[in-house]
Every structure is written in structure tokens, then in C-alpha cells.
Design an enzyme around this catalytic site. Structure first.
Site, short mmCIF file in Angstrom:
data_model
loop_
_atom_site.label_atom_id
_atom_site.label_comp_id
_atom_site.label_asym_id
_atom_site.label_seq_id
_atom_site.Cartn_x
_atom_site.Cartn_y
_atom_site.Cartn_z
N TYR A 32 -1.42 -0.50 11.08
CA TYR A 32 -1.67 -1.29 9.24
C TYR A 32 -0.63 -0.90 8.05
O TYR A 32 -0.17 -1.52 7.54
CB TYR A 32 -2.88 -0.40 8.61
CG TYR A 32 -3.26 -0.59 7.53
CD1 TYR A 32 -3.78 -2.07 7.03
CD2 TYR A 32 -3.26 -0.11 6.54
CE1 TYR A 32 -3.87 -2.41 5.81
CE2 TYR A 32 -2.90 0.14 4.94
CZ TYR A 32 -3.76 -1.13 4.12
OH TYR A 32 -4.02 -1.75 3.58
N SER A 48 0.46 -1.19 0.29
CA SER A 48 -0.28 -0.10 -0.02
C SER A 48 0.66 1.36 0.21
O SER A 48 1.99 1.08 0.24
CB SER A 48 -1.17 -0.30 1.41
OG SER A 48 -1.69 1.25 1.05
#
Length: 276
Positions: free
Chosen positions: A164, A151
Site C-alpha cells: 500500500y 497518503s
């Protein structure tokens, strides 16, 4: 696009791709591209019904084999159990796609410990375990591809989901390290680092789907998957699909860390939207 595939697997029906998180979002789109290119599919996710529907649809649409393997990859030893189930079917994995993952958009101290442990187990543990278990087989054959879905959050600390973002930084560093370690072996390792994508991630993370102008920044999952699939077949190490995701690593390299942290806080506030 030419089909850049390896030789047929031992199952005799063509090469196999193993895709975690293959029932929705980017994972399902990656599965569509692979199936259209003739790869047989072993799809892994928790939802038995949704996974079975995805496998059946891909098999019917593209004339490939598609096996649904419902599993919770956050359970200790899940990667070994998955590999055993793959071996039972005589599947030789030549393309590993580690796509499964989730996040929580809450302050670090408010995320339940059980949730954080599952996030770390899935985003880091299962991904690293599957790489460790399948890479030796690929190296022995002298061919294979790994695509880890990271990501843009892996470049920027915080963003409202600190743990995360840290897991995605691990995915980025692990993938780049493996790519360097096995360069020239016939086995390639790639990492896909998109920005915000229009997938069920937001609901799972406890965030509203961005609307209005903010919603325009959401990438199309099919476009992201296309870039990831083609990049992995081409042996690209880091794949940043779209202008925004290409600018993020440049910004983080050129900016002082204090500025990067500030940008992370600002972006996180924008993604979360107004407080209610």
C-alpha cells in the site's frame, strides 16, 4: 471562499467533477465541498446502495446534479468503461478526483495474491488510466484540475502495509511529475497526502481503529477534504493537511534511509496496536 470554477460544461448545467470512492470517507467529504461550490458530481464506487444514497443526498442538499456510477475499478478496462458511461451522459469532466483506494495491514507474503492485484489495479492502475484518458481532453480545452489522493505513507516504506505504501509513493511521484509536465497549460495536478484519517480505511485494511492517545492522531476526514479541495482549486501541487502530515516529508528528506525505515516499522506497530 470564492468559487474557483471553470466555465460550464457541454451538458449546460454547470461544471462536472468526477470523484472515485465518492460514497464514504474523504471522497464523500470532497464531494460535499464540490457540491456546495456548485459542481455537478459523477460519483463512482462499488456499493450501489451507498453510492445512490450519497448522490441523492448531495443533489438535494446543494441543488446540483449528482450521478451515481457503481463500478469496480479493479476490473481490467474499467477506466475506459467509466469514461464511456460518462460520455453517454454528455458529461464533460473538468475536475477529476482520484480518491478510490485500499490497503492491507499484513506482512507482504501473507496478503493474498488476488488482493494484492486488486490493490495495485485500483491504487495505481485505475488512477493512472483515468489521468491518461482525461488529461488530453483537459489540455485541449486549456483548463482542468486533477486531485489524486495519496497518503503520508507514500513517504515512508513499510508501516505494516508495504505494498500500500508503495502504491502511494507512485501516486505522489506521478502527480508531481504531471504537475511539472503541464505547468502553464491551464491544467493543474495536485496530490493530497494526509496522515492517518478517521475513515473506514482501518476496517478495510484489517486494522483496529486506534484508540486512546493513538486515536488522537487521527485526522478528521472533513478537515482533510477541505484542505485537499481548496489546495486543488488553488493549484497547489503537494497538499499536506495538518502538522503531522507536514512534518513527515521534512523528516524523510533530512533523515538517513535506515532511520526512515526504522520509523516506519515503529509507526506501523503503533497503528496496529497490541498483538492479540
Amino acid at each position: 471562499m470564492p468559487r474557483s470554477r471553470s466555465a460550464s460544461s457541454s451538458s449546460g448545467g454547470g461544471p462536472w467533477a468526477l470523484i472515485t470512492g465518492g460514497s464514504t470517507g474523504i471522497g464523500r467529504e470532497l464531494a460535499r465541498f464540490a457540491a456546495a461550490d456548485g459542481w455537478n458530481l459523477a460519483l463512482v464506487a462499488r456499493s450501489r446502495e451507498r453510492l445512490a444514497e450519497a448522490a441523492a443526498g448531495l443533489a438535494a442538499d446543494h441543488g446540483v446534479e449528482a450521478v451515481a456510477i457503481p463500478m469496480d475499478l479493479t476490473v481490467p478496462g474499467a477506466a475506459e468503461q467509466l469514461l464511456a458511461r460518462v460520455d453517454e451522459r454528455g458529461i464533460e469532466v473538468e475536475f477529476l478526483v482520484n480518491n478510490a483506494g485500499f490497503g492491507r495491514s499484513r506482512p507482504f507474503h501473507e496478503v493474498p495474491l488476488s488482493t494484492q492485484r486488486k490493490m495495485l489495479a485500483l491504487n495505481i492502475g485505475a488512477l493512472a488510466d483515468l489521468c491518461r484518458l482525461l488529461l488530453p481532453r483537459m489540455l485541449q480545452r486549456g483548463r482542468g484540475r486533477v486531485l489524486n489522493v495519496g497518503s503520508g505513507a507514500g513517504y515512508v516504506p513499510g508501516l505494516g502495509f508495504t505494498a500500500y505504501a508503495a502504491t502511494k509513493a507512485f501516486v505522489l511521484h506521478l502527480s508531481e511529475g504531471l504537475a511539472a509536465e503541464y505547468a502553464g497549460s491551464g491544467v493543474t495536478v495536485s496530490v493530497l497526502c494526509p496522515g492517518p484519517v478517521d475513515t473506514p480505511f482501518f476496517g478495510a485494511a484489517g486494522m483496529p481503529r486506534p484508540g486512546g492517545i493513538r486515536g488522537l492522531a487521527l485526522a478528521n476526514p472533513r478537515a482533510v477534504a477541505r484542505a485537499g479541495y481548496r489546495g486543488a482549486l488553488a493549484g497547489r501541487v503537494v497538499i499536506n493537511p495538518g502538522l503531522l502530515s507536514r512534518l513527515v516529508p521534512v523528516f524523510t528528506r533530512l533523515s538517513p534511509r535506515a532511520v526512515v525505515r526504522w520509523a516506519g516499522r515503529l509507526t506501523g506497530a503503533q497503528l496496529r496496536g497490541p498483538k492479540r
